[in-house]
Write a protein that holds these residues in place. Structure first.
Motif, short mmCIF file in Angstrom:
data_model
loop_
_atom_site.label_atom_id
_atom_site.label_comp_id
_atom_site.label_asym_id
_atom_site.label_seq_id
_atom_site.Cartn_x
_atom_site.Cartn_y
_atom_site.Cartn_z
N SER A 133 0.40 4.80 4.96
CA SER A 133 -0.07 3.44 5.18
C SER A 133 0.44 2.87 6.50
O SER A 133 -0.02 1.82 6.95
N VAL A 148 -2.64 2.45 8.44
CA VAL A 148 -3.62 1.45 8.01
C VAL A 148 -3.06 0.03 8.06
O VAL A 148 -3.78 -0.92 8.42
N VAL A 149 -1.78 -0.16 7.71
CA VAL A 149 -1.22 -1.51 7.63
C VAL A 149 -1.37 -2.29 8.95
O VAL A 149 -1.80 -3.45 8.93
N THR A 194 -9.68 -3.55 2.50
CA THR A 194 -8.45 -4.17 2.02
C THR A 194 -8.35 -5.61 2.48
O THR A 194 -7.91 -6.49 1.72
N ASP A 241 -9.76 5.37 7.90
CA ASP A 241 -8.68 4.43 8.20
C ASP A 241 -9.24 3.03 8.45
O ASP A 241 -8.76 2.05 7.87
N PRO A 291 -3.22 9.60 2.64
CA PRO A 291 -3.95 8.58 1.91
C PRO A 291 -4.39 9.08 0.53
O PRO A 291 -4.67 10.27 0.36
N GLY A 342 3.95 -1.51 3.26
CA GLY A 342 3.59 -0.19 2.73
C GLY A 342 4.48 0.88 3.34
O GLY A 342 5.39 0.60 4.12
N LEU A 363 0.85 -1.19 0.00
CA LEU A 363 0.00 0.00 0.00
C LEU A 363 0.89 1.24 0.00
O LEU A 363 1.79 1.36 0.83
N GLY A 373 1.26 5.43 0.46
CA GLY A 373 0.68 6.33 1.47
C GLY A 373 -0.30 7.33 0.92
O GLY A 373 -1.01 7.11 -0.04
#
Length: 464
Positions: free
Chosen positions: A176, A179-180, A149, A142, A76, A172, A72, A74
């Motif tokens: 990210s 989020v990761v 995903t 987020d 966002p 990522g 992923l 960044g």
């Protein structure tokens, strides 16, 4: 009206099931691609209204044995194509042979696909070539993006079952980093709950990661002091007057505001992404404003394209213009099997997302994951002032892990490539943190050879 109805029918006819296609050649690259590239869409969410676009590249070494990475970029809102072409993918622009109207591609000798299978995903919805079939579905956050995903990954693996046994890493960079860890938790919890398909999750990799924007941005001042951009006197005064908080400042604290204004003047001509490189502001060919990461790396507008070549400063940002020209070419989109009419224009980083940042600090997810048997690799370019390494080290130390390996140099070609340290929890979780010497935001773009050596060793369970 008839045209609109036909377009809607086209969109909904494409939603029914996920579709993919093998891409054998691309405009700008001479001959057939010497690696397997697949592109496609996977529908997620209610009624599959969100259509996430991906690029999948098989490992050039051993697809059945090598790790499977979900990557992923960044933002966002920054396209996975940016990570593919400018960071870790097998293709890059040949700047010496390209023109403003004819971008030329060449092979990247340090592509991570030489040792791994990689899914480059355009997420969240609205990023790159991903789109929604209903306006409400463009609203994301987020947590919702992480959920979508995770759903994407489950569906992708069910349609690519031969990769179910490959070691899986969620990876990522930049934003990210928020989020990761959420996705990793979802995958881990899904495995624990027996959700199908079972995933062979081994860990995660984050580069120059945003973790808590307020703290990350605040760390620019200590970093500026460490790198001699801010004087001892100004740093000590600012730290005292602002009580160590340089973002959420009391508007009645005149001393702090005065200090911060002086700091801003010292830094306003510094390129945050890599403090040693020139600061170059530019416009895209279609005169839309470009930013690498919203609220992190903002650019002022100067139309570089119209400037005479001989008077134009070298500018890393200027390299990004080729991606706009290339990705918006109709022939390129046909080759990539982009659904016609789904996106009016490709943006490297989409600034118009309807996106809510509902996770203000992702450390809680790292703390949860530290109780598992996973492994983590976190790396920072040590000349990145956008997300300084000092802030990343801060939150890693806050996890209170056991220090196993002391701060030590690691080498590529007999030269120091960075400094790393290893943290563990018992005999289960381990976290490797490393700097990339001379790297910026994000590190693989600036130091591709060193970053390739880093991941090659780490995925193979070798010391850096």
């Amino acid at each position: 009206m008839l045209h609109l109805l036909l377009l809607l029918l086209l969109l909904f006819s494409n939603v029914g099931r996920s579709r993919s296609a093998v891409v054998k050649s691309l405009p700008g690259f001479s001959g057939d691609l010497p690696f397997k590239l697949e592109t496609g869409y996977v529908g997620v969410g209610e009624l599959q209204e969100v259509q996430l676009f991906y690029y999948f590249i098989e490992s050039e070494r051993s697809p059945k044995d090598d790790p499977l990475l979900l990557w992923l970029t960044g933002g966002p809102g920054c396209s996975a194509l940016s990570g593919l072409l400018f960071e870790i993918g097998p293709l890059q622009f040949d700047y010496s042979d390209s023109s403003e109207n004819r971008p030329v591609l060449k092979l990247n000798p340090y592509s991570w696909t030489k040792i791994a299978n990689i899914i480059f995903l355009d997420a969240p919805v609205g990023t790159g070539f991903s789109y929604a079939t209903a306006w409400r579905a463009y609203n994301s956050s987020d947590t919702s993006s992480a959920t979508q995903t995770y759903e994407f990954l489950r569906k992708w693996l069910m349609s690519h079952p031969r990769f179910l046994t490959n070691p899986l890493y969620i990876t990522g960079d930049s934003y990210s980093g928020v989020v990761v860890p959420i996705i990793v938790k979802e995958v881990y919890d899904g495995n624990e709950a027996g959700r199908e398909p079972p995933m062979n999750l081994k860990g995660y990799v984050l580069g120059n990661p945003v973790t808590c924007e307020v703290k990350d941005i605040s760390q620019r001042i200590p970093f500026g002091h460490k790198t001699a951009l801010i004087s001892d006197e100004l740093y000590e005064s600012t730290k005292k007057d602002c009580n160590g908080d340089y973002v959420n400042v009391d508007p009645t604290n005149g001393a702090c505001l005065t200090d911060l204004e002086m700091v801003s003047k010292r830094l306003e001509k510094i390129y945050l992404a890599q403090i040693l490189e020139p600061i170059c502001n530019f416009m895209s060919p279609n005169h839309t404003r470009l930013k690498w990461s919203r609220s992190i790396l903002e650019e002022n507008i100067i139309n570089v394209v119209s400037m005479p070549l001989q008077s134009r400063p070298w500018c890393r940002n200027y390299n990004y213009l080729y991606s706009y020209i290339w990705a918006n070419d109709r022939n390129v989109q046909e080759a990539l099997h982009i659904r016609e009419g789904t996106k009016p224009e490709w943006d490297r980083c989409n600034e118009s997302l309807s996106y809510t940042k509902d996770v203000l600090n992702s450390v809680v997810y790292h703390r949860y994951l530290s109780k598992t048997s996973l492994r983590a690799l976190i790396y920072s370019g040590d000349h990145d002032m956008a997300i300084p390494y000092v802030g990343t080290l801060d939150w890693i130390r806050s996890l209170n892990l056991t220090l196993l390996g002391m701060w030590s140099p690691w080498f590529v070609g007999g030269q120091v490539a960075g400094y790393s340290t290893l943290y563990v929890v018992g005999m289960k979780y381990d976290l490797t943190y490393t700097t990339i010497k001379g790297g910026g935001h994000t590190a693989p773009e600036y130091k591709p050879k060193e970053c390739f050596a880093m991941v090659d060793r780490w995925f193979s369970y070798y010391p850096l």
